[in-house]
Every structure is written in C-alpha cells, then in structure tokens.
Design a protein around this motif. Structure first.
Motif, PDB file in Angstrom:
ATOM      1  N   LEU A 360       0.836  -1.199   0.000  1.00  0.00           N
ATOM      2  CA  LEU A 360       0.000   0.000   0.000  1.00  0.00           C
ATOM      3  C   LEU A 360       0.871   1.249   0.000  1.00  0.00           C
ATOM      4  N   PRO A 361       1.032   1.914  -1.152  1.00  0.00           N
ATOM      5  CA  PRO A 361       1.854   3.127  -1.239  1.00  0.00           C
ATOM      6  C   PRO A 361       1.391   4.197  -0.249  1.00  0.00           C
ATOM      7  N   GLY A 362       2.344   4.783   0.437  1.00  0.00           N
ATOM      8  CA  GLY A 362       2.031   5.816   1.425  1.00  0.00           C
ATOM      9  C   GLY A 362       1.939   5.295   2.835  1.00  0.00           C
ATOM     10  N   SER A 363       1.866   3.966   3.003  1.00  0.00           N
ATOM     11  CA  SER A 363       1.903   3.414   4.360  1.00  0.00           C
ATOM     12  C   SER A 363       3.365   3.271   4.773  1.00  0.00           C
ATOM     13  N   GLN A 364       3.595   3.178   6.065  1.00  0.00           N
ATOM     14  CA  GLN A 364       4.964   3.218   6.570  1.00  0.00           C
ATOM     15  C   GLN A 364       5.823   2.053   6.078  1.00  0.00           C
ATOM     16  N   LYS A 365       5.281   0.842   6.080  1.00  0.00           N
ATOM     17  CA  LYS A 365       6.061  -0.311   5.633  1.00  0.00           C
ATOM     18  C   LYS A 365       6.424  -0.195   4.157  1.00  0.00           C
ATOM     19  N   ASN A 366       5.545   0.437   3.372  1.00  0.00           N
ATOM     20  CA  ASN A 366       5.844   0.655   1.963  1.00  0.00           C
ATOM     21  C   ASN A 366       6.995   1.636   1.791  1.00  0.00           C
ATOM     22  N   MET A 367       7.024   2.671   2.614  1.00  0.00           N
ATOM     23  CA  MET A 367       8.097   3.657   2.495  1.00  0.00           C
ATOM     24  C   MET A 367       9.422   3.103   3.012  1.00  0.00           C
ATOM     25  N   VAL A 368       9.353   2.161   3.954  1.00  0.00           N
ATOM     26  CA  VAL A 368      10.582   1.529   4.450  1.00  0.00           C
ATOM     27  C   VAL A 368      11.294   0.799   3.315  1.00  0.00           C
ATOM     28  N   ILE A 369      10.547   0.089   2.454  1.00  0.00           N
ATOM     29  CA  ILE A 369      11.220  -0.629   1.368  1.00  0.00           C
ATOM     30  C   ILE A 369      11.716   0.338   0.288  1.00  0.00           C
ATOM     31  N   LYS A 370      11.158   1.529   0.209  1.00  0.00           N
ATOM     32  CA  LYS A 370      11.627   2.495  -0.781  1.00  0.00           C
ATOM     33  C   LYS A 370      12.864   3.263  -0.301  1.00  0.00           C
ATOM     34  N   TRP A 371      12.872   3.666   0.959  1.00  0.00           N
ATOM     35  CA  TRP A 371      13.954   4.511   1.475  1.00  0.00           C
ATOM     36  C   TRP A 371      14.882   3.785   2.435  1.00  0.00           C
ATOM     37  N   GLY A 372      14.425   2.705   3.037  1.00  0.00           N
ATOM     38  CA  GLY A 372      15.157   2.056   4.117  1.00  0.00           C
ATOM     39  C   GLY A 372      14.592   2.469   5.462  1.00  0.00           C
ATOM     40  N   GLY A 373      14.691   1.583   6.444  1.00  0.00           N
ATOM     41  CA  GLY A 373      14.115   1.846   7.756  1.00  0.00           C
ATOM     42  C   GLY A 373      14.721   3.042   8.460  1.00  0.00           C
ATOM     43  N   ASN A 374      16.020   3.260   8.316  1.00  0.00           N
ATOM     44  CA  ASN A 374      16.667   4.382   9.004  1.00  0.00           C
ATOM     45  C   ASN A 374      16.130   5.720   8.528  1.00  0.00           C
ATOM     46  N   VAL A 375      15.879   5.837   7.228  1.00  0.00           N
ATOM     47  CA  VAL A 375      15.333   7.090   6.693  1.00  0.00           C
ATOM     48  C   VAL A 375      13.885   7.259   7.112  1.00  0.00           C
ATOM     49  N   ALA A 376      13.076   6.207   6.937  1.00  0.00           N
ATOM     50  CA  ALA A 376      11.653   6.305   7.258  1.00  0.00           C
ATOM     51  C   ALA A 376      11.426   6.608   8.732  1.00  0.00           C
ATOM     52  N   PHE A 377      12.292   6.069   9.603  1.00  0.00           N
ATOM     53  CA  PHE A 377      12.133   6.304  11.040  1.00  0.00           C
ATOM     54  C   PHE A 377      12.991   7.467  11.547  1.00  0.00           C
ATOM     55  N   LYS A 378      13.530   8.232  10.601  1.00  0.00           N
ATOM     56  CA  LYS A 378      14.205   9.496  10.915  1.00  0.00           C
ATOM     57  C   LYS A 378      15.407   9.338  11.836  1.00  0.00           C
ATOM     58  N   ILE A 379      16.193   8.295  11.594  1.00  0.00           N
ATOM     59  CA  ILE A 379      17.451   8.166  12.320  1.00  0.00           C
ATOM     60  C   ILE A 379      18.397   9.269  11.831  1.00  0.00           C
ATOM     61  N   ARG A 380      19.075   9.888  12.749  1.00  0.00           N
ATOM     62  CA  ARG A 380      19.909  11.050  12.416  1.00  0.00           C
ATOM     63  C   ARG A 380      20.962  10.686  11.356  1.00  0.00           C
ATOM     64  N   HIS A 381      21.071  11.542  10.335  1.00  0.00           N
ATOM     65  CA  HIS A 381      22.051  11.429   9.255  1.00  0.00           C
ATOM     66  C   HIS A 381      21.813  10.208   8.354  1.00  0.00           C
ATOM     67  N   ALA A 382      20.637   9.604   8.408  1.00  0.00           N
ATOM     68  CA  ALA A 382      20.358   8.434   7.576  1.00  0.00           C
ATOM     69  C   ALA A 382      20.292   8.828   6.102  1.00  0.00           C
ATOM     70  N   GLN A 383      20.762   7.937   5.239  1.00  0.00           N
ATOM     71  CA  GLN A 383      20.768   8.172   3.800  1.00  0.00           C
ATOM     72  C   GLN A 383      20.169   6.961   3.075  1.00  0.00           C
ATOM     73  N   VAL A 384      19.562   7.231   1.924  1.00  0.00           N
ATOM     74  CA  VAL A 384      19.046   6.152   1.089  1.00  0.00           C
ATOM     75  C   VAL A 384      20.218   5.397   0.482  1.00  0.00           C
ATOM     76  N   ARG A 385      20.149   4.066   0.490  1.00  0.00           N
ATOM     77  CA  ARG A 385      21.239   3.257  -0.047  1.00  0.00           C
ATOM     78  C   ARG A 385      21.307   3.334  -1.572  1.00  0.00           C
ATOM     79  N   ARG A 386      22.510   3.109  -2.089  1.00  0.00           N
ATOM     80  CA  ARG A 386      22.711   3.149  -3.542  1.00  0.00           C
ATOM     81  C   ARG A 386      21.959   2.012  -4.235  1.00  0.00           C
ATOM     82  N   SER A 387      22.002   0.818  -3.661  1.00  0.00           N
ATOM     83  CA  SER A 387      21.311  -0.326  -4.244  1.00  0.00           C
ATOM     84  C   SER A 387      19.906  -0.405  -3.656  1.00  0.00           C
ATOM     85  N   ILE A 388      18.896  -0.336  -4.508  1.00  0.00           N
ATOM     86  CA  ILE A 388      17.527  -0.260  -4.002  1.00  0.00           C
ATOM     87  C   ILE A 388      17.037  -1.630  -3.551  1.00  0.00           C
ATOM     88  N   ASN A 389      15.980  -1.616  -2.758  1.00  0.00           N
ATOM     89  CA  ASN A 389      15.339  -2.841  -2.300  1.00  0.00           C
ATOM     90  C   ASN A 389      14.521  -3.423  -3.458  1.00  0.00           C
TER      91      ASN A 389
END
Length: 536
Positions: A360-389
């Motif tokens: 379901l696009p826009g739900s939290q678990k969906n955004m975790v697979i797009k950006w990674g858990g660290n970004v979605a949960f706002k861990i400080r200095h988190a970055q999207v990985r080069r290799s996508i899920n």
C-alpha cells in the motif's frame, strides 16, 4: 521321581540356561505389541493410525508400571492452576463474555472515536479447545511412559528446525518470538502429494526456547479469539474472491507427539496451508552478486505474477492489514505470492494502526522498502542506499491501467463490496462471526468507501486513518529492476525516489521530541495531487 517331575526338572534347567534368550524373546514380543497413544503419558514414537504387521492392544487395556506416575500427578496438580481456570472458562463458554478494551495506551491518542469496552460474540458453532482440561491432564499424568505406540492422526516437526530449498537457497524457516509453537504437520494425502500443513499450537507445556516443562497457560482467551477472528475474516475473503492470494486456515485436533520429547498433543491447533517458496525477507536482503544477477532479478522481474500484486493490495486495504512486512509474504520461483499471518487486521488487536503494508503506497512499511528503515524512522544522518530494495516493484500502480484501480473491481469483488456496504456492522458480525462489532464496523466502512469513492481515495482518506506522522505522500512507482555487473540494483527507468517525510515521530505517531531537528517537511495525510479529500 515321578514321570511328570522328571519332565519338569529338565525344563527348569533349560529355562535357566537360556534365560538371556528368553528375556530377549519376551522383549521382542513386548516391542511388537503397541499400546494406544491415549494409554501413554509420553510416547517416543507414535504411528499414524494402525501400522500393518504389528499387534495392537485395545485402547484402555495397557497397564504399564511407571514409578514416576505418582510424582507426575503431584506435579500436575501443583502446576495446572492456570489450566484449570482457563480450561473451565473455555468449556463453559465464559470466555464469550470477555471484553475488549480499546484504550489507546500511554500515548493518550486513539484511532477510534472514543475508548470503549465491548462484549465479545461467539457463534454457536464455533468450537476450539485451545488447551487440555485439568481433569484430562490429571488422567494423562497417571499413564505410563511408552517407547512406541499407535493411534496418532499426524506426524509433526517443529518449524524452527525445517530447512526449505527454493530460489537456489537452503534456508531455515523464520519463526517469531511468541511462546506458541509452530509445526509442520502431515495431511491425510501427504503420502501422495508431498504437501504438509503448518499448525499453530497454544499452551504447549514445553517451553520452545528453554525446554522447561509446565502446564501453566495464561493466553487461552486471546488465542481462541484470534482463531475465531481469522475464520471470520477468511469467510469474507472467500466471498470477495481474494483467497487466491493468501493461505487457507482451519481449526482442528492435532493428536501427535512432540519429536524428541514424546509429549502427546491431543488438543486443538490452528491449521494453515503451507505457503510455498521463501519469504520476501529471505530473498530481498541476500545481496551476493550471483544471486542478485540470477534468481532474484528473474523472480522479481519476468516471473513476477503482477495480477497477484494487485490482489494483495486489494486484500490489505479492505481488511486494514497492519503487519504486512516482508516476512509475511512468500514468493515461489515462478513468481507466485502468498500472504500469511493475517491477524493484525481491522484493528482487532492493534487498535492504533489503520493499515500498514508493503503493498500500500504511502503506508509506513511501503516507504521503508523504498527509502530504508533508518530514513523512514528518521534516524539522524540516515541516507538512502545506492542499491535499491527489490521489493519496490511490488507496487500495484505498475500493473493496472493508468496506475489507478479506482472503482474497477472484478464482478465478484464488486458484488462483495456492495453487499458489505449495504449491511450494518452488527449484521456483518453475526453473518461472518467476528468476535467484536468494531472490526465489522471497520470492514463495512472500508467496503463502502472502496465501492463509492474508489481504491485510491480510500487508501488516502478512508477511516480509520493513520496518525499524520505515519501517513506519507506516495512517491512515483518503480516498475522494473536493472542489475549492475557488481550486483547493485537500480530502477529500470528514471525514478527520483524523493525523500519526503511528514512532521512528527514516526514510531509513536505523536509530536517530535528527539534532541535534533525534525527532518519532516509537511503535515502527514495531506496530498498535492488527485484525489483530494473533497473529490467524489
């Protein structure tokens, strides 16, 4: 010496001289004679049904000597206080009067309009013995131990020890941290089909981690309610024609012994169709180059069943699934998917979750697979990985015309949604057997919104809605994968994958209180494109 005496004396000599052989002969006869499992306390090997070529004692005729039986009876009487109370409650149907507290917990926020206490409903035909009664345990404890017996209905193996071979991998099954046991179990046709079921058993007296033994059980009411809820939800999904994307479940007696221990499991369990393949979690995070460039790219590309991706999104929105993460989705080598573990739905247990699914696009678990858990949960200095899920391609928008479902449902789904819309929550509860009318009310609202305003509107604005910090603006879909020679995954077409976080705490759903600035940029649950809340 009398003639008879002359005969008897030599026989005595023979018996004495062949004592060891006679003992062996007697033991062989005993080994060939099998008691029934109901006449044993523990049984190390239990044959399914009646094995051919063996002599079997009639049930109730085996009387073995066991010095431990008295101590077992004592232990049973001192350790079964919970079993006595819970089992008697279940037997009398008193658990039907259990109440559900819908308070929001420590946050002080609730997705429901107001806190409430609701009486539970149990259909007259719902029967589930989640654990043995105290008198059954006492009677069982008085039986002797057996090395071998007959009369079991199935053979079971703990799931945590099972290795599955698929996608060129051999991996152990993933099991949760709950105290319930999961087994692989034979079905009546296993010998011909090779297929086995998964069975979940509550109130096992053997701790699955530490191996300690106690008949105490304190979660009988919750377990029985969970089975009732799953059966009710399944009945709805059968009418809506969505069972092709999930597993079938059914309650039933186990009647088997625990391997390596001999414990006889004679009470009920929740039986489940076994999902074939491996979980998405097992294949998506394995990043060895050969696997990524071979099996993974194939199964998430040309082999992927796109129709089932769309149907998974329909299933999870209609039932407000909240636990649809990568461990609860299985995929085969041919790209077929199956949803498992559908309990956290319709706010049955997680009352502060509206919906949360990788489909379901826009739900939290969906955004975790797009950006990674660290970004979605706002861990400080988190970055999207080069290799996508690789799970980013599980986006229904890639596989429907114009990237929208709207109101374009198949006839069976259309009929089902219309029926649910036109029923009252109480009617839904009584027809399908939901424990609580609140779950039926959410189902009725979801169906009404989906049929009258369409899938995308319901996904954004349908009630219940997620807390604003957990409601994201869905980003553009990635509909294909490319793999570099080094095994890095990229989207097969231009894809910005822009990080756009809502204000607030993504874990609690409340205000931001961390000791660094909130990286959010907008109020969650607000959108800039169609559909807007006022549309339709």
């Amino acid at each position: 010496m009398a003639r008879d005496g002359g005969i008897i004396a030599p026989l005595r000599v023979v018996v004495c001289s062949l004592a060891s052989l006679c003992i062996f002969w007697a033991a062989s006869i005993a080994a060939e004679t099998l008691p029934h499992i109901n006449d044993c306390y523990l049984c190390q090997k239990c044959h399914t049904g009646k094995p051919s070529g063996r002599r079997m004692l009639a049930q109730g005729s085996f009387r073995g000597a066991d010095d431990a039986s008295a101590s077992r009876r004592l232990a049973s009487s001192t350790d079964t206080s919970a079993a006595e109370t819970s089992s008697v409650d279940l037997q009398r149907g008193l658990y039907a009067l259990a109440s559900l507290s819908a308070h929001a917990g420590g946050s002080g926020r609730s997705l429901r309009a107001q806190a409430q206490t609701e009486q539970m409903y149990v259909p007259a035909d719902f029967k589930f013995q989640i654990m043995p009664l105290k008198n059954e345990i006492d009677m069982k404890s008085s039986k002797p131990n057996c090395t071998e017996c007959y009369g079991c209905d199935t053979q079971i193996d703990p799931l945590q020890g099972v290795v599955t071979a698929a996608h060129g991998q051999e991996l152990r099954a993933e099991v949760g941290a709950s105290p319930e046991w999961l087994f692989l179990a034979d079905l009546p046709d296993t010998q011909t089909t090779g297929k086995r079921a998964v069975v979940k058993v509550w109130c096992m007296p053997v701790d699955k981690v530490h191996g300690t033994f106690s008949w105490r059980c304190g979660n009988t009411g919750e377990g029985a309610k969970a089975v009732q809820f799953l059966l009710a939800q399944q009945k709805v999904m059968e009418e809506c024609g969505l069972m092709d994307v999930t597993i079938k479940v059914w309650p039933g007696r186990v009647n088997a012994v625990l391997p390596g221990h001999g414990l006889h499991v004679w009470w009920d369990g929740l039986w489940m169709e076994r999902a074939e393949g491996l979980s998405l979690n097992q294949i998506s995070y394995k990043r060895t180059r050969n696997f990524v460039t071979g099996s993974l790219k194939t199964v998430m590309g040309e082999q992927l069943n796109r129709t089932l991706i769309v149907r998974a999104a329909l299933y999870d929105l209609l039932t407000s699934q909240c636990d649809r993460h990568s461990q609860n989705v299985f995929i085969t080598e041919s790209g077929q998917i199956k949803l498992i573990d559908n309990l956290q739905a319709l706010q049955f247990s997680w009352v502060n979750c509206a919906m949360d699914s990788i489909f379901l696009p826009g739900s939290q678990k969906n955004m975790v697979i797009k950006w990674g858990g660290n970004v979605a949960f706002k861990i400080r200095h988190a970055q999207v990985r080069r290799s996508i899920n690789p799970m980013v391609v599980l986006d229904y928008r890639c596989y429907v015309e114009g990237g929208r479902i709207g109101k374009n449902y198949d006839p069976k789904m259309q009929q089902c949604l219309t029926k649910l819309r036109d029923m009252t929550p109480k009617q839904i509860q009584l027809e399908y057997g939901f424990p609580y009318v609140s779950s039926a009310a959410i189902l009725q609202q979801r169906a009404s919104d989906m049929i009258s305003k369409g899938f995308e509107w319901t996904l954004r604005y349908g009630k219940p809605r997620s807390f604003p910090p957990k409601s994201y603006r869905p980003q553009q879909p990635c509909c294909g994968l490319n793999v570099t020679p080094k095994g890095l995954l990229h989207c097969a077409h231009p894809w910005p994958n822009r990080v756009e976080l809502p204000y607030g705490d993504p874990q609690s759903g409340g205000e931001w209180h961390r000791p660094y600035p909130d990286p959010g940029s907008h109020v969650g649950g607000t959108f800039l494109d169609f559909p807007q809340e006022g549309d339709y």
